[in-house]
Write an enzyme that holds these catalytic residues in place. Structure first.
Site, PDB file in Angstrom:
ATOM      1  N   THR A   1      55.520  50.471 119.692  1.00  0.00           N
ATOM      2  CA  THR A   1      55.398  49.862 118.366  1.00  0.00           C
ATOM      3  C   THR A   1      55.909  50.843 117.321  1.00  0.00           C
ATOM      4  OG1 THR A   1      53.511  48.505 119.006  1.00  0.00           O
ATOM      5  CG2 THR A   1      53.661  49.090 116.685  1.00  0.00           C
TER       6      THR A   1
ATOM      7  N   ARG B   1      50.172  35.638 122.763  1.00  0.00           N
ATOM      8  CA  ARG B   1      49.330  36.830 122.603  1.00  0.00           C
ATOM      9  C   ARG B   1      49.628  37.505 121.268  1.00  0.00           C
ATOM     10  NH1 ARG B   1      50.167  42.754 122.057  1.00  0.00           N
ATOM     11  NH2 ARG B   1      48.225  43.716 122.774  1.00  0.00           N
ATOM     12  N   ILE B   2      48.591  37.908 120.555  1.00  0.00           N
ATOM     13  CA  ILE B   2      48.711  38.637 119.295  1.00  0.00           C
ATOM     14  C   ILE B   2      48.005  39.972 119.448  1.00  0.00           C
ATOM     15  CG2 ILE B   2      48.079  38.689 116.850  1.00  0.00           C
ATOM     16  CD1 ILE B   2      48.336  35.623 116.879  1.00  0.00           C
ATOM     17  N   GLY B   3      48.675  41.041 119.099  1.00  0.00           N
ATOM     18  CA  GLY B   3      48.110  42.376 119.214  1.00  0.00           C
ATOM     19  C   GLY B   3      47.511  42.868 117.914  1.00  0.00           C
TER      20      GLY B   3
ATOM     21  N   THR C   1      49.222  52.507 116.741  1.00  0.00           N
ATOM     22  CA  THR C   1      50.008  52.113 117.900  1.00  0.00           C
ATOM     23  C   THR C   1      49.209  52.415 119.151  1.00  0.00           C
ATOM     24  OG1 THR C   1      52.054  52.513 119.138  1.00  0.00           O
ATOM     25  CG2 THR C   1      51.157  54.376 117.925  1.00  0.00           C
ATOM     26  N   GLY C   2      49.404  51.632 120.181  1.00  0.00           N
ATOM     27  CA  GLY C   2      48.667  51.897 121.416  1.00  0.00           C
ATOM     28  C   GLY C   2      48.190  50.626 122.073  1.00  0.00           C
ATOM     29  N   GLU C   3      47.064  50.729 122.761  1.00  0.00           N
ATOM     30  CA  GLU C   3      46.480  49.580 123.441  1.00  0.00           C
ATOM     31  C   GLU C   3      45.887  48.645 122.399  1.00  0.00           C
ATOM     32  OE1 GLU C   3      42.896  48.397 126.487  1.00  0.00           O
ATOM     33  OE2 GLU C   3      43.482  50.508 126.334  1.00  0.00           O
ATOM     34  N   GLY C   4      46.606  47.570 122.133  1.00  0.00           N
ATOM     35  CA  GLY C   4      46.235  46.686 121.026  1.00  0.00           C
ATOM     36  C   GLY C   4      44.820  46.166 121.103  1.00  0.00           C
TER      37      GLY C   4
END
Length: 332
Positions: A197, A225-227, A247-250
């Site tokens: 991201t 899917r929405i992060g 940023t990362g694991e949403g």
């Protein structure tokens, strides 16, 4: 006020064996984007304009996972999302499910400024984009051959790939061949964790903070899917104290409302920027949750935090400080 400052990121969590050529490509892009921001700030552009300019550049270049070069869904199409926030008045705009908009961050700003809403998604966001006359392209424009290949690998492995440019590790063997997942997401195994991201945070010479984040999400993600990136308070937040982009694991960032927590610690507990960033990375993520963030304060401070083995990042300040890096310690 301590003068203007800017930070930019291209994702947290990097393969330690990432080829040097790819590392240099990333550094060159981050440096170019920083210079765009520096030139705009020296021309007295407001923070909101600067974060949009920088993220647009990142969306246009296919190196990272936003705009052109975005990850593909399980159906083989791009669904992009972005958000932007003006800290001076806490106005914000966000979009999700975009398939034809060349620069999602600019549509997010138009949602903020030209609609009565803060968030539009999928067909409604696409219709709004056509009404506003933004630049559009067929979905094929956003898709690279590299990503088609990575989607095929993800489908073959029946996995969601966080960094779709890095192959999954070889399975451990001890008698029978069994794979040991490196991470889980919402209880489900994934192969390796390195999202890409993009985001930018800025404080201008007037002490105004702004933040913007943009992404294509996960390779082989479920359609719809929405992060965290378009969710204000999770992936993006700005107020009169600071601007933050994550940023990362949403899913972990969403549960932690990570970006807002940085501001809340400054607002309610009186902590400094770096102390707040380090605390949320260290204590707010669930066990195993991986993330990184960049932040600026109204006093011209810059901070980066991550609990992964790296973060594509660059910072610059009015005093001449400029640094682009990938590795290093995520917490002081």
């Amino acid at each position: 006020m301590g003068g203007w400052a800017i930070a930019v990121h291209g994702g947290a969590g990097i393969d330690p064996d990432l080829p040097l050529s790819r590392q240099e490509e990333a550094k060159c892009l981050l440096s170019r984007c920083l210079q765009i921001g520096i030139d705009a700030l020296r021309s007295s552009k407001p923070a909101l304009d600067v974060v949009e300019l920088v993220v647009r550049e990142l969306e246009t270049d296919p190196l990272f996972n936003s705009g052109r070069g975005a990850a593909l869904t399980e159906k083989g199409v791009v669904e992009m999302e972005a958000s932007i926030m003006d800290g001076s008045n806490r106005r914000c705009g966000a979009v999700s499910g975009l398939t034809t908009v060349k620069n999602p961050v600019s549509l997010a700003r138009l949602v903020m400024e030209k609609s009565p809403h803060s968030y539009l998604a999928f067909s409604g966001a696409e219709e709004f984009a056509r009404q506003q006359g933004v630049e559009l392209a067929d979905n094929e424009y956003f898709i690279t051959e590299e990503n088609r290949g990575m989607l095929a690998l993800a489908k073959e492995a029946n996995k969601i790939l966080f960094d779709y440019r890095i192959p999954a590790p070889e399975p451990e063997t001890c008698g029978a061949s069994t794979e040991k997942p490196l991470q889980v997401m919402n209880g489900l195994p994934i192969s390796i964790y390195t999202p890409e991201t993009v985001g930018c945070v800025v404080v201008d010479g007037q002490g105004r903070c702004a933040a913007a984040t943009s992404t294509g999400g996960l390779m082989n993600k479920m359609s719809g899917r929405i992060g965290d990136s378009p969710l204000i308070g999770s992936g993006t937040y700005a107020c009169n104290l600071c601007g933050v982009s994550c940023t990362g694991e949403g899913e972990a960032i969403i549960r932690a409302t990570l970006a807002r927590d940085v501001a809340a610690l400054m607002e309610y507990k009186g902590l400094g920027l770096k102390e707040s960033v380090d605390l949320v990375i260290r204590e707010r993520l669930d066990d195993g949750g991986l993330a990184g963030l960049i932040a600026v304060s109204r006093d011209g401070e810059v901070a980066c935090g991550f609990n992964t083995n790296g973060l594509f990042r660059g910072i610059a300040k009015e005093d001449g400080t400029m640094e682009v890096s990938i590795w290093g310690q995520g917490l002081n």
